[in-house]
Write a protein that holds these residues in place. Structure first.
Motif, PDB file in Angstrom:
ATOM      1  N   GLY A 184      18.836 110.998   2.615  1.00 32.29           N
ATOM      2  CA  GLY A 184      20.267 110.710   2.511  1.00 32.29           C
ATOM      3  C   GLY A 184      20.688 109.800   3.653  1.00 32.29           C
ATOM      4  O   GLY A 184      21.581 110.134   4.426  1.00 32.29           O
ATOM      5  N   SER A 204      21.085 117.595  -5.692  1.00 35.21           N
ATOM      6  CA  SER A 204      22.080 117.689  -4.626  1.00 35.21           C
ATOM      7  C   SER A 204      23.053 116.529  -4.638  1.00 35.21           C
ATOM      8  O   SER A 204      23.776 116.324  -3.674  1.00 35.21           O
ATOM      9  CB  SER A 204      21.356 117.721  -3.284  1.00 35.21           C
ATOM     10  N   ASN A 258      20.829 114.327   7.999  1.00 36.68           N
ATOM     11  CA  ASN A 258      22.114 114.251   8.683  1.00 36.68           C
ATOM     12  C   ASN A 258      23.262 114.270   7.682  1.00 36.68           C
ATOM     13  O   ASN A 258      23.327 113.424   6.783  1.00 36.68           O
ATOM     14  CB  ASN A 258      22.206 112.967   9.513  1.00 36.68           C
ATOM     15  N   ASN A 306      15.330 110.705  -5.485  1.00 37.39           N
ATOM     16  CA  ASN A 306      15.731 112.068  -5.170  1.00 37.39           C
ATOM     17  C   ASN A 306      14.759 112.640  -4.134  1.00 37.39           C
ATOM     18  O   ASN A 306      13.550 112.751  -4.388  1.00 37.39           O
ATOM     19  CB  ASN A 306      15.697 112.881  -6.469  1.00 37.39           C
ATOM     20  N   ALA A 307      15.304 113.024  -2.986  1.00 35.88           N
ATOM     21  CA  ALA A 307      14.455 113.475  -1.877  1.00 35.88           C
ATOM     22  C   ALA A 307      13.545 114.634  -2.262  1.00 35.88           C
ATOM     23  O   ALA A 307      12.405 114.722  -1.786  1.00 35.88           O
ATOM     24  CB  ALA A 307      15.349 113.886  -0.712  1.00 35.88           C
ATOM     25  N   THR A 311      27.470 107.613  12.769  1.00 33.88           N
ATOM     26  CA  THR A 311      27.574 106.769  11.574  1.00 33.88           C
ATOM     27  C   THR A 311      29.043 106.724  11.134  1.00 33.88           C
ATOM     28  O   THR A 311      29.873 107.505  11.622  1.00 33.88           O
ATOM     29  CB  THR A 311      26.739 107.353  10.419  1.00 33.88           C
ATOM     30  N   GLU A 360      17.233 107.564  -0.271  1.00 35.25           N
ATOM     31  CA  GLU A 360      18.655 107.586  -0.643  1.00 35.25           C
ATOM     32  C   GLU A 360      18.778 107.339  -2.142  1.00 35.25           C
ATOM     33  O   GLU A 360      17.975 106.596  -2.725  1.00 35.25           O
ATOM     34  CB  GLU A 360      19.379 106.488   0.164  1.00 35.25           C
TER      35      GLU A 360
HETATM   36  C1  LIG Z   1      27.481 112.597   3.307  1.00 36.07           C
HETATM   37  S1  LIG Z   1      26.334 111.327   3.120  1.00 36.07           S
HETATM   38  C2  LIG Z   1      25.663 111.159   4.758  1.00 36.07           C
HETATM   39  C3  LIG Z   1      24.975 109.845   4.987  1.00 36.07           C
HETATM   40  C4  LIG Z   1      24.247 109.674   6.321  1.00 36.07           C
HETATM   41  N1  LIG Z   1      23.196 110.640   6.496  1.00 36.07           N
HETATM   42  C5  LIG Z   1      25.193 109.740   7.483  1.00 36.07           C
HETATM   43  O1  LIG Z   1      25.064 110.643   8.313  1.00 36.07           O
HETATM   44  O2  LIG Z   1      26.071 108.885   7.578  1.00 36.07           O
HETATM   45  C6  LIG Z   1      25.016 112.121   2.222  1.00 36.07           C
HETATM   46  C7  LIG Z   1      24.082 111.131   1.561  1.00 36.07           C
HETATM   47  O3  LIG Z   1      22.984 111.835   0.996  1.00 36.07           O
HETATM   48  C8  LIG Z   1      22.626 111.203  -0.224  1.00 36.07           C
HETATM   49  N2  LIG Z   1      21.882 112.204  -1.026  1.00 36.07           N
HETATM   50  C9  LIG Z   1      22.350 113.379  -1.508  1.00 36.07           C
HETATM   51  N3  LIG Z   1      21.382 114.050  -2.146  1.00 36.07           N
HETATM   52  C10 LIG Z   1      20.264 113.275  -2.077  1.00 36.07           C
HETATM   53  C11 LIG Z   1      18.941 113.427  -2.573  1.00 36.07           C
HETATM   54  N4  LIG Z   1      18.567 114.511  -3.259  1.00 36.07           N
HETATM   55  N5  LIG Z   1      18.054 112.447  -2.340  1.00 36.07           N
HETATM   56  C12 LIG Z   1      18.413 111.342  -1.651  1.00 36.07           C
HETATM   57  N6  LIG Z   1      19.664 111.137  -1.146  1.00 36.07           N
HETATM   58  C13 LIG Z   1      20.577 112.099  -1.360  1.00 36.07           C
HETATM   59  C14 LIG Z   1      23.966 110.790  -0.819  1.00 36.07           C
HETATM   60  O4  LIG Z   1      23.823 109.750  -1.748  1.00 36.07           O
HETATM   61  C15 LIG Z   1      24.728 110.349   0.429  1.00 36.07           C
HETATM   62  O5  LIG Z   1      24.579 108.974   0.675  1.00 36.07           O
END
Ligand SMILES: C[S@@+](CC[C@H](N)C(=O)[O-])C[C@H]1O[C@@H](n2cnc3c(N)ncnc32)[C@H](O)[C@@H]1O
Length: 287
Positions: A92, A33, A162, A142-143, A266, A115
């Motif tokens: 994330g 993702s 979120n 990776n989540a 955020t 993250e």
């Molecule tokens: C749009 S940002 C939102 C950040 C935070 N949740 C907020 O609301 O401000 C999405 C985040 O998810 C992280 N992300 C995407 N896929 C991920 C995964 N499979 N595992 C961990 N993190 C992930 C990205 O690196 C990014 O920092």
């Protein structure tokens, strides 16, 4: 690998080669993702990493990439935090604004920020240290892999997702985290009665989250039937055309949650507000 030989430190990490990979799992088994952005840290973020990584980073053994998690590694929350307490996980976690705020507000719980964006984790650690918190850890991973094998059954009392990356284009939708192959991972690791809280500013993803979770028998919508018709953020998004398409279709399903108490705005969400976007919240309970 037997449990007693599960690697716990970088020095013990398995050698990465084709045999290791094929003996654990196909990698990656599913489209991921995220697109890995820069991992290089500079200035204050590098300083934060150097000063705090030993205290706050959960150092997981890898398989192929530096966001992978070796399938034999299992996280021991009680040992890591030095206590037994409810575990809240944020997938994330971005810059850590939400999770660190809540960890300060509700210190009786343990928190794990998941993250893949290393600069975000550095900022998260700076925040943790600034507040002197002992109940937050971060993991660069990776989540999907964290939920698949790293966390034990029923490990989480609450999960937050979120503003996951929306992957707007139809051909990229398969990269969205909330899809049918992901919900079993949450169902395994979220304990019965535990809450899965989700939010997004993209109506197409909000609908997908609701559809996927409504058809997953292990989850029930805590706000089922609420905010329908004109009160529904989906109706409002459709009618305003905020997501590019204007439609007069009324949302008769509803099920949208109120913003949960303590969920701070955020910097990412703030940009959505400034752009006039509509925010969707959902809360599901593990049956
Ligand atoms: C749009 S940002 C939102 C950040 C935070 N949740 C907020 O609301 O401000 C999405 C985040 O998810 C992280 N992300 C995407 N896929 C991920 C995964 N499979 N595992 C961990 N993190 C992930 C990205 O690196 C990014 O920092």
């Amino acid at each position: 690998m037997s449990e007693s030989t599960v690697p716990t430190t970088p020095a013990d990490q398995p050698v990465v080669n084709e045999t290791t990979v094929s003996s654990t799992r196909e990698y990656p088994a599913e489209p991921v993702s995220f697109m890995r952005r820069g991992t290089r840290l500079q200035g204050r973020r590098q300083d934060a990493w150097d000063a705090h990584a030993d205290s706050y980073v959960v150092d997981v053994p890898r398989v192929v990439t530096d966001t992978s998690v070796h399938a034999d590694y299992v996280f021991d929350a009680a040992a890591t935090f030095g206590r037994d307490a409810d575990l809240v996980v944020e997938i994330g976690s971005g810059l850590g604004e939400a999770i660190v705020h809540m960890a300060e507000l509700r210190p009786e719980r343990n928190y794990l920020a998941v993250e893949v964006y290393r600069p975000g984790l550095a900022s998260t650690m700076a925040r943790i240290a600034q507040r002197g918190l002992t109940n937050v850890r971060v993991v660069e991973a990776n989540a999907a892999e964290v939920l698949e094998t790293m966390l034990p059954d029923d490990a989480m009392s609450e999960l937050w997702l979120n503003f996951p990356d929306p992957w707007h284009k139809k051909r990229h939708n398969k990269r969205r985290l909330v899809r049918d192959s992901f919900t079993p991972l949450v169902a395994r690791t979220l304990r019965s009665g535990g809450l899965w809280r989700l939010s997004t500013d993209w109506s197409g993803y909000a609908e997908q989250m609701r559809e996927v979770l409504d058809r997953t028998p292990q989850f029930e919508n805590v706000h089922s039937g609420e905010r329908v018709g004109a009160d529904s953020p989906l109706t409002q998004a459709r009618q305003s055309g905020v997501d590019r398409e204007v439609s007069d279709e009324i949302d008769t399903v509803g099920g949208w949650a109120p913003r949960f108490e303590g969920r701070v705005v955020t910097s990412f969400e703030n940009k959505a507000h400034v752009a006039g976007r509509i925010i969707f919240d959902l809360t599901y309970r593990r049956r």
